[in-house]
Motif scaffolding. Sequence first.
Motif, short mmCIF file in Angstrom:
data_model
loop_
_atom_site.label_atom_id
_atom_site.label_comp_id
_atom_site.label_asym_id
_atom_site.label_seq_id
_atom_site.Cartn_x
_atom_site.Cartn_y
_atom_site.Cartn_z
N ASP A 264 41.15 43.17 49.54
CA ASP A 264 41.97 43.63 47.93
C ASP A 264 40.87 43.57 47.12
O ASP A 264 41.14 44.10 45.99
N HIS B 184 39.32 39.65 56.17
CA HIS B 184 40.29 39.09 55.40
C HIS B 184 41.01 39.73 54.35
O HIS B 184 40.20 40.64 53.74
N GLN B 185 42.13 39.90 54.17
CA GLN B 185 43.03 40.53 53.22
C GLN B 185 42.48 40.39 51.82
O GLN B 185 42.53 41.25 51.15
N ALA B 186 42.33 39.12 51.58
CA ALA B 186 41.73 38.85 50.14
C ALA B 186 40.56 39.48 49.86
O ALA B 186 40.33 39.99 48.62
N GLU B 187 39.40 39.56 50.78
CA GLU B 187 38.03 40.30 50.61
C GLU B 187 38.42 41.68 50.60
O GLU B 187 38.14 42.34 49.36
#
Length: 140
Positions: free
Chosen positions: A100, A95-98
Amino acid sequence: MEHDEGPVQRLTEPECWQLLAASPLGRIATHVHDVIDIFPVNYYADGASILFRTAPGSKLVELTINDQIAFETDGYDEWAGWSVIIKGTARALEHQAEIDAADDLPLHPWIPTLKPVYVRITPTHISGIRFERAPEPERS
């Protein structure tokens, strides 16, 4: 420490995390079919998991086939040595949030290669020992 058993003492989980946070290098052990591999990794310990970076290759393939992993780090000085072992599961961050959030951590490759994949080890078991460094006792 949990037990004072002479020159070898078991570490509590908080003591293990403290040592993990202070050490920059460890080893992961993977197991696929009848092949066991060990890889050195630099890592980041956040008090609940271990995070390392890797590139596509055998390490990542092995973790995809079997996510069960062992991780070990150790250290010593002139008076004592220690070892911490984590057994758990590993998964690549997707997941991109992870990703980032992981990009903001002080976790950078030690060698000049691209390591675009973050892998998180979630512990199912953590243990550690500290031991005195001293000459061997006299044999009887």
